[in-house]
Every structure is written in C-alpha cells, then in structure tokens.
Enzyme design. Sequence first.
Site, PDB file in Angstrom:
ATOM      1  CG  ASP A 123      -5.540   8.219   6.842  1.00  0.00           C
ATOM      2  OD1 ASP A 123      -6.670   8.448   6.367  1.00  0.00           O
ATOM      3  OD2 ASP A 123      -4.680   7.520   6.262  1.00  0.00           O
ATOM      4  CD  GLU A 178       0.262  -5.650  18.503  1.00  0.00           C
ATOM      5  OE1 GLU A 178      -0.562  -6.391  19.068  1.00  0.00           O
ATOM      6  OE2 GLU A 178       0.319  -4.417  18.713  1.00  0.00           O
ATOM      7  N   GLY A 221       0.840  -1.187   0.000  1.00  0.00           N
ATOM      8  CA  GLY A 221       0.000   0.000   0.000  1.00  0.00           C
ATOM      9  C   GLY A 221       0.877   1.239   0.000  1.00  0.00           C
TER      10      GLY A 221
END
Length: 597
Positions: A149, A104, A35
């Site tokens: 966001d 994580e 992405g």
Amino acid sequence: MASRPRVDTTKEIAQVILDPKTRKRYQRGKFLGKGGFARCYELVDPDTKEVLAGKIVSKALLVKQHQKEKMTQEITIHRELHHKHIVGFSSFFEDSENVYIVLELCRKRSLMELHKRRKAISEPETRYFLQHVLLGVKFLHERNIIHRDLKLGNLFLNDEMEVKIGDFGLATRVDYTGERKRTLCGTPNYIAPEILAKKGHSFEVDVWSIGCILYTLLVGRPPFETESLKETYTRIKKNEYSVPKTIGPLARNLIHRILQGDPARRPTVDQILHDDFMTMGYIPVRLPTSCLTMAPRFDTKMNVSIVARRPLVELNKESAPSGAAQKEVAPPPEPASEQRASRDCYLKVLHGQLKKLLDSSPANRAKIEMDEAEDPAAVPFLWFSKWVDYSDKYGLGYQLCDDSIGIIFNDSTKLMLLANGEDIHYIERDGTEHYYTMKDYPKETNKKVVLLKYFRNYMNEHLVKAGAAMKPREGDELSRIPSMRAWFRSRSAIVLHLTNGTLQINFFDDHSKVILCPMMGAVTYIDEKKSFRTYRFSLLEEFGCSEELANRLLYAKTMVERLLTSRSVSASATKAKVGSATATSAAATPSAAPPTH
C-alpha cells in the site's frame, strides 16, 4: 467510490492512557486525525517528555475476524522493523475498550499534503524523496516483506523532512521463494495490474507503486487517474498512460522502465537506486520545510547561474551530471484549469469551494457531528501572526508564523526576510525574484532593507506573538516562502492573501480569524476563545457547522469576490495602524489596535 469509513466516536478517549500490563501511562495530547477505523492523537510520555503518535482503534469496530487478523498482522510485522526510513514502532497494548499502537510522531504529515499544496514538484526534490522511499522499501524486501500500500498518504515526513514509510495494515510476508499472494488489496491509483488480474503477486507490486509515486510527484497527478474507478482500473490493466513532453528524458525513461505491465520486466528497488535518473542529477542533502508549500531555490547548490526567477515556477530540470550547469525549464504542463488557478493564486477555486459549501446551508443542520469535519492534517503551513499598516508612507509589514518578515511596499515591490534572519528575497513588480543576504545586497535596495529592519524591530518590540516559532535547520538556505499577493481593510476586518493561495481574515470586533486554504480545501477557525480548529469544506458540507462559523465563511466569500473584481491592492491610509493575530491566541496586544468601527 466507497464512502469515507465512519470512526466510532461514542466513547471519549481518556486523558491519561494506561498500559494495563506495564502500568506505563501516556498523556493524551492534541488530535492528529482519523482514517479507516483509527483515531490518532499525540501521546506524551510523562517520564521522558517524548511526544509520540498514538493510533487508537475501538474494539467495537473490530467485529469481523479478518479485521482482527489484519490488525494483528500489522502489529506483528511493524514491531520488528527498525530503519531510518520506516516509522518507528514504540509499543502496543489494549484495554477493554481499545487497541493502542504507539508510533514515532511525524510532525510534517505526509507527501500527500505536500502534493495537494504543490502539485508537480522539481526533479531534485523528487530524487530526494524517492531515494528515502527506495531505501526503506529495499530494507523491507530484504526481509521478505511486501508493503502493498505504498502511496503518498503512507509516506510520512518528520521534522528533518525525512521520509518514513508507515501504515503496514496491508503488508504481508513472503514465506518461500516464488510465493505469489492472491489478496485483492491496495489503493486504486497505485494498484498493480497483476493484483487486479488476480494472477498472484509479489515484491514487484511495490515497485509498480513506486513508479506511480515518481510520476505523481513530477507530473502533479497519478498516471492512471480518472473520474471513474472502473475506468482507472481499465487503464491500469491496459497500461494506458502518457508522460508529458516536458518531463526530463531520464525521468521519462525510468517511469517507462517501472510501469511495465509484466512484473518480471520491472527493475528491482536496488536497480532503481542505481538508475541514471537517480545518479546523474542533483540530490539535496536536506530540504527546507518551506518546500511543503513552495518550490525551493537550488541556485546556490547546483552551480547554476540563476540570480532571479519568476514566482511559483517549479524547477523541473533536464537531468544532467551533478555539478554541471543546467538551464531552468518549464514545469510539466498543467491542465488549463490549473494554469488559471495558479494565475489568480486559487481565488476562483476558493470562491467555488465556499459557494458550494454555503449553498448546502451548513448552519441549518445538527451540529453534534461537527467534530467529524475536523482534519488537523489540513492545517495551513504558514499564516499571518502580526501585521503593521504603514501604507500612508511605505506599505504593509507582516510576520508569518515561522517568524519570517515581509513587506509589500506601496510601489508593489516586496521584500522578505526568512526565519533564519539572514536570507532576504526581493520581488520586483513583475514578479521576478532576487536572492540576497542581510550582509550582501544591491545599493538600490538599501532603503527598503532599512525599512525591513525597522518593521522587524517594531513588531518584535510592540506586538505579542504566541506559539512556538519554527527553528532554523540545515537546508533552510534553500527556502522560498510565499509573499503577500494582496491585502485590504474593510470596516470589520483585515484581509490578507498569500501567493500560495492562503487567505486570512482577522476580525476586529472579537479578534477571531479564519484562514482558508483552497489547495487543502479547508478552513482554520480561531474563535474569540482562542480555540484553533481546522475543518475540511467537503466534510462541513456533509456534517454542517455552527452558525458562527457559517457567518464568517459567508463574509469570506464576499471578500474573495472583492479580491476577484479588484486588480489593485487597496489599503487604509491611516498612519501606523497595527494589528496582530496568532495561531494560539485570538488577538495579541499591540501598542495601537486597529479601529473596530
């Protein structure tokens, strides 16, 4: 809309990644997705065996100064954050080729994938997820950080189905009381009106995004979404949206409180946590992983006298004090197209997706970029790992990848044993569901429970299944899983269709499989070499695919047409024919393999 950012793939990421300063090594694991400028992989710490997520950005893509500053700010802010509902930050480093951020690992992906599979979800689930988001955002705001966001795709889920806020690429720190930021940033469906108006913004933009998240979870679509970016922005500026009448009054009130055009009139995160919607309705302590694809059952947890229910009906309840009896109400109204899709379990949607892809002649184009179509986030939640055809006497038995067992009987009733080995769901011919346990069920279902045990024991003893099963966990007693909708055998394959829309085809000759998910718009292909890859239809249309995969997709389209034109479940009358398919193996080794003709 802007085209999808291209990720630099010219240089392969090393199998062993080294932190030049600490000399710590990580073993690169499976590809997780891409992405923006990043590619993400599992990273294994060889010393502790801990599996982490590695966000890797090629320096060749960080050309402009603002891109470098954005990455620096993301690292600077995120590395200081330690909270249960924020993605854990482990370390970062760089070498001559890339920047590496070690985070994580959230194995259950994000709320975006849940939304795509489920559309509208129930009020208890919404409260559960929203509470996690609010606690994480409260932590950020108390430290003078605005995320900027917040959206479903940046709300990640770990193995315990806990929300973790991630992606701090647009986050900023408020340096003094009353400071207003001026940067135009955010995601269209979640962006606050004051950002679009360039009036200056602060913490209230996160609250606005939370309102959009609340609406999207309950209604199944964002409040201001249109087919045009310009129209979406116009609606946001004019605050034009409507809440379906079937949304509960407390949820409706909270949505209106949050989605205020004037940021000064919006509640704080703490005030939302204490809103009646959050405090006067049931909030599960845990949610089952099955809620990624099916609405959970809350009858045992809410003091509600529900012993049967219709399939695929969401539990969106009127808000009431916790512990009070509540009646099941209809979910928010879906568009007519969604209602039709639900009735045929998305078969027509899948047919349209396959037709559009195949009309683009994907096999006639260069295959060098086929990897660009891969999207592990679209991997199906459940698929068939084993099956036993005993339809000449009883029906078809099967095992799903989570080790749950199901039978579709010849009388069109269904019985399923969940992965915990205790809870059973019985589904009548008209679709009504009943919940029992292996120790407590009606006498009239005794014969079918005995058959269920027989099928389970037979598959466990005679059929091989590769891959790790999902371990039972707290909250799994709320599970509901999709059942078999239809199946049939052709000369070449067995076709298996689940009520959540997943369609699986196991080919007899080379033991390859395709698993098609219309909700995600994706296909998982397990080839004869046992390679397991998931591709988006839209990206295969753009980049092309191998002739091998194209042929199987063409066959799948024909099988979908067969399902659409047949109302009855057809089955082989051959006694006790057996087959097995797994996620990680092209074929298992049953005691009696299906005929290949």
